[in-house]
Design an enzyme around this catalytic site. Structure first.
Site, mmCIF file in Angstrom:
data_model
loop_
_atom_site.group_PDB
_atom_site.id
_atom_site.type_symbol
_atom_site.label_atom_id
_atom_site.label_comp_id
_atom_site.label_asym_id
_atom_site.label_seq_id
_atom_site.Cartn_x
_atom_site.Cartn_y
_atom_site.Cartn_z
ATOM 1 N N ASP A 22 -8.960 3.808 -1.940
ATOM 2 C CA ASP A 22 -9.924 4.224 -0.911
ATOM 3 C C ASP A 22 -11.207 4.805 -1.495
ATOM 4 O O ASP A 22 -11.383 6.024 -1.563
ATOM 5 C CB ASP A 22 -9.254 5.234 0.024
ATOM 6 C CG ASP A 22 -8.061 4.625 0.738
ATOM 7 O OD1 ASP A 22 -7.961 3.380 0.765
ATOM 8 O OD2 ASP A 22 -7.238 5.392 1.260
ATOM 9 N N ASP B 15 0.848 -1.194 0.000
ATOM 10 C CA ASP B 15 0.000 0.000 0.000
ATOM 11 C C ASP B 15 0.885 1.246 0.000
ATOM 12 O O ASP B 15 2.102 1.148 0.166
ATOM 13 C CB ASP B 15 -0.871 -0.065 1.267
ATOM 14 C CG ASP B 15 -1.903 1.029 1.304
ATOM 15 O OD1 ASP B 15 -2.292 1.522 0.230
ATOM 16 O OD2 ASP B 15 -2.325 1.400 2.422
ATOM 17 N N GLU C 280 2.500 4.958 -4.058
ATOM 18 C CA GLU C 280 2.454 5.885 -5.226
ATOM 19 C C GLU C 280 3.786 6.595 -5.449
ATOM 20 O O GLU C 280 4.072 6.905 -6.602
ATOM 21 C CB GLU C 280 1.312 6.901 -5.028
ATOM 22 C CG GLU C 280 -0.066 6.296 -5.133
ATOM 23 C CD GLU C 280 -0.392 5.316 -3.994
ATOM 24 O OE1 GLU C 280 0.072 5.558 -2.867
ATOM 25 O OE2 GLU C 280 -1.085 4.326 -4.252
HETATM 26 C C1 GLC Z 1 -4.650 3.250 2.922
HETATM 27 C C2 GLC Z 1 -5.139 2.059 2.124
HETATM 28 C C3 GLC Z 1 -6.163 1.284 2.928
HETATM 29 C C4 GLC Z 1 -5.550 0.878 4.264
HETATM 30 C C5 GLC Z 1 -5.037 2.092 5.016
HETATM 31 C C6 GLC Z 1 -4.292 1.733 6.286
HETATM 32 O O1 GLC Z 1 -5.653 4.180 3.079
HETATM 33 O O2 GLC Z 1 -5.641 2.416 0.866
HETATM 34 O O3 GLC Z 1 -6.604 0.168 2.217
HETATM 35 O O4 GLC Z 1 -6.497 0.226 5.031
HETATM 36 O O5 GLC Z 1 -4.149 2.831 4.181
HETATM 37 O O6 GLC Z 1 -3.228 0.889 6.063
#
Ligand code: GLC
Length: 798
Positions: free
Chosen positions: A484, A406, A409
């Site tokens: 998200d 995650d 980017e």
């Molecule tokens: C980001 C991700 C989400 C995750 C969060 C905490 O917002 O996109 O899926 O739960 O981080 O790790």
């Protein structure tokens, strides 16, 4: 004001007339008077690559997107010179290069029709601010042209009339039309006059695409640096365009079958007893589930590769207990490494000099969940190696089965632009550059390193990785989700479009956060979303956890029942989905097919957004609105059976379909043979001795396939798989199914239960491999029969 100096804006610059050309097998060079060089490579009969340089020589040819195994070769290539043009001819294309200005026109070699033609063609602007050139291309848009692709854009499936930017961006609670978001996939498909072609602009800088937005009849694309370097891919079938692009940029290996089951996630499930409470509830309520996720709170202070001692005192035992109950544990790993002298990953990264640095030397420091962090430069081979090695304990010792990447980017908090500043340096595998060039591929290289680590330590089982950010080609290493999203009806519609669009862009293994990540769905929205997710290649509920629970039982019992019903259907259809994955990974065929991809000749499909074909033969249309008892939808041409009522409908028209909350519009193509497994609570729970084949009668012919193997591991690469091809042919008094088999895998079941659906006649006799068999021996009842799986020819006779 400064005038007439080097700093003055020069505007667009253009190539002048061609003064020389050369040919080296399949590579041609055209040089203009003002020293612009076009390098044209014929990769295949239908694939041409165009590269331009404004400085008299090309940089080293390097791309993260192109698969090293991409196929190459053509059977015919000619070049000739005419008064005004050079002509390059292959078996499928004629490419005209205009002598006066280097403009390109591409025609279909068969009927000489225009497929794609430069408007201004290649031009550029010197970029005093960023360095290098802003490289630009404009093409004349043809009458009635439509455009598709570009990865994860949350907008109408047809891109016409819009402008887009590709710059991977953390986009919490993005909305319809937000642009850019997490991924950068600079590939689109154009369709006009029944013919389709694709353009892949392989440039990792910030790129832009304009589809007749600024000027009605012009499509253009440009980048804030790097080379004008694009691939032209001809169909004329859109499916062949997508397939060729996918061949160029690669496909993943087959996922383990469990990864196609249902996954449950939340930010976050902790401590251990909460995780166990969730997994036990699935088993208690008999809702199938294969994977449980641990979000950032499983770590010690958000330090990657650590475990919170308070919440998870003995992860190895827990992961084993979960595994004994059929659950695979998937954990999150972010790129930010907490600055902490006591933390081994940080210390090692620092000692080995693996973190990204600013142009003037200091480390790239940025805040993410753990506070201030440094970030590995995943564009260096040694760093990827190191990163892969870090998974030893998680995967080999503790038994974690999948990793979730995650914030790649890369996302940085509390700074303008929410990412690294442009001066940060990257190795780019021996092509040192700034973040402007490396930004869009950073997440991809992280996922690549993760994939190699998970694969190494999980071997001989298959790895599972999921990433948020991606560039073209990332699909070789990982699955993905859309980031998200929000618990709203509009987002349900967006999720549908994004999954289709990603499939059209070579990235089939994708799904949304079911129910929405931000905010909370009501039961009805959750149920409708599960229905859609059932038919997505990746199926996971995830939520931010701030707004309440989002498990299948978090709403009314009625909702739990609907959720169970659909997840059960997903598990029954696993062999069908797995076969579609086989076709994707081995034949580059997208798993989801937007109607336009399914039937481009029917203009009715060009603007359809909701309906799509799952695999090759199941038509799905989600219900996108509350309080619906059904909806209108377009049924593509041909004959289809309603999945629930088995009623036959003739397509090529819009129609109303009843669909109460426990239902959704699903149709099966006439002639299809759909394989089904018994319902299991997780993949591998049962060994079964019978597999169902639902055979949908057709007056005519239709082919179907069933791919199976050991569901995990690599034996399939050594020929131990089973591929059955079903050729169905029906008429008024007979239905014949022939089976061809390939591969050496012996499936564990011995019988097929065959359900004959839609037969227009009463069965009087059945022949198996040309011998008449007593109906009683086949347990023939109500158009169902049981047969050993070895048959090769079945005749159902009136
Ligand atoms: C980001 C991700 C989400 C995750 C969060 C905490 O917002 O996109 O899926 O739960 O981080 O790790």
């Amino acid at each position: 004001m400064i005038l007439n100096t080097e700093l003055e804006y020069k505007g667009n610059l253009f190539p002048t007339n061609i003064i020389s050309y050369s040919k080296d097998v399949d590579i041609l060079h055209f040089t203009t008077e003002n020293n612009i060089i076009l390098q044209l490579t014929v990769l295949r009969d239908s694939v041409l690559r165009f590269r331009y340089t404004t400085v008299g020589k090309f940089d080293k040819d390097f791309s993260y997107a192109i698969d090293k195994d991409a196929s190459r070769g053509y059977n015919h290539l000619e070049i000739s010179e005419e008064k005004d043009n050079y002509l390059v001819t292959t078996a499928k294309l004629i490419c005209e290069i205009h002598k006066t200005d280097l403009r390109i026109s591409i025609y279909d070699a068969n009927d000489k029709s225009v497929i794609c033609e430069d408007e201004l063609g290649f031009h550029w602007e010197e970029s005093y601010h960023l360095g290098g050139d802003i490289v630009k291309m404009s093409k004349a848009s043809q009458t009635g042209e439509s455009f598709y692709g570009l990865g994860d854009k949350p907008q109408h499936i047809n891109l016409k009339g819009r402008r887009f930017e590709n710059w991977a961006t953390d986009s919490y609670a993005f909305g319809k039309d937000t642009d850019p978001i997490y991924k950068a996939i600079p590939f689109y498909t154009g369709l006009h006059n029944g013919k389709s072609y694709g353009i892949f602009f392989d440039n990792s800088f910030r790129t832009y695409f304009d589809f007749c937005h600024e000027r009605r009849n012009v499509t253009s694309f440009w980048a804030q640096g790097g080379e004008m370097n694009y691939y032209f891919i001809y169909g004329p079938k859109m499916q062949d365009v997508v397939t060729s692009y996918t061949d160029l940029t690669g496909t993943p290996e087959l996922p383990p079958l469990w990864a196609l089951g249902y996954h449950q996630c939340k930010w976050s499930y902790y401590p251990e007893n909460k995780v166990k409470e969730i997994t036990s509830k699935f088993r208690e309520l008999k809702i199938p589930c294969d994977a449980i996720y641990l979000d950032i709170d499983y770590m010690e202070g958000f330090r990657c590769f650590t475990w919170s001692k308070d919440y998870f005192p003995d992860p190895k035992r827990m992961v084993k207990e979960l595994a004994d109950d059929g659950f695979k544990t998937v954990v999150i790993i972010d790129p930010g490494i907490k600055i902490d002298k006591e933390y081994s990953v940080f210390k090692e990264g620092l000692e080995k000099d693996y973190f990204c640095k600013r142009a003037d030397g200091p480390y790239m420091k940025g805040k993410v969940w753990p506070g201030e962090c440094y970030f590995p430069d995943f564009t260096r081979r040694e760093v990827r190696e190191w990163w892969a090695g870090l998974f030893k304990e998680l995967i080999e010792d503790i038994g974690v089965k999948g990793v979730w990447n995650d914030m790649n980017e890369p996302a940085v908090m509390d700074v303008p632009g929410k990412t690294f500043p442009p001066d940060v340096r990257h190795d780019y595998d021996g092509n040192p550059c700034s973040h402007q060039k490396a930004h869009n591929i950073y997440g991809m290289q992280m996922a690549r390193a993760t994939y190699h680590g998970v694969k190494r330590f999980n071997y001989p089982k298959r790895p599972f990785v999921i990433t948020r950010s991606a560039y073209s080609g990332t699909q070789r290493y990982t699955s993905t989700w859309m980031g998200d999203n929000v618990a709203s009806w509009e987002h349900l519609q967006i999720a549908n479009i994004q999954a289709q669009r990603l499939a059209l862009s070579g990235f089939s293994f994708a799904g949304s956060d079911i129910g929405g990540f931000a905010e909370q769905p009501n039961g009805e929205l959750y149920a409708r979303w599960i229905q859609l997710g059932t038919f997505h290649p990746f199926c996971r509920t995830h939520s931010s956890g701030d707004h309440g629970d989002q498990e299948p039982w978090a709403f009314d019992e009625d909702i739990t029942d609907v959720v169970r019903k659909f997840i059960e259907i997903r598990y029954q259809l696993l062999p069908y989905l797995y076969t579609a994955f086989y076709q994707y990974t081995h034949e580059n065929v997208p798993i989801l097919k937007s109607l336009v991809l399914f039937d481009q000749e029917d203009p009715q499909t060009h603007y359809r957004t909701d309906e799509f074909v799952y695999g090759n033969q199941i038509l799905v249309c989600p219900i996108n609105e509350p309080n619906s008892k059904g909806r209108r939808m377009y049924i593509p041409r041909g004959e289809w059976y309603n999945f629930w009522t088995q009623e036959l409908v003739v397509g090529g028209r819009e129609t109303w379909v009843d669909s109460d909350l426990d239902d959704m519009p699903v149709f099966v193509k006439a002639g299809a043979v759909i394989p089904k497994y018994p319902i299991q609570q997780y993949v591998g729970e049962k060994t079964f001795d019978e597999v169902t084949l639902d055979v949908y009668y057709k007056n005519g012919k239709e082919d179907s396939e069933l791919y199976e193997d050991a569901n995990d591991g690599y034996d399939y690469t050594k020929g131990r798989y089973s591929l059955m091809k079903f050729n169905l042919a029906g008429n008024e008094e007979k239905l014949v199914i022939r089976i061809h088999k390939r591969g050496q895998y012996i499936t564990s079941y011995s019988n097929f239960k065959i359900n004959l659906i839609g037969l227009p006649f009463e069965v009087t006799s059945i022949k198996v491999d040309n011998e008449e068999v007593d109906l009683k021996d086949l347990k023939f009842n109500n158009n169902s029969l049981v047969l050993t799986k070895e048959f090769t020819n079945l005749q159902i006779i009136a």
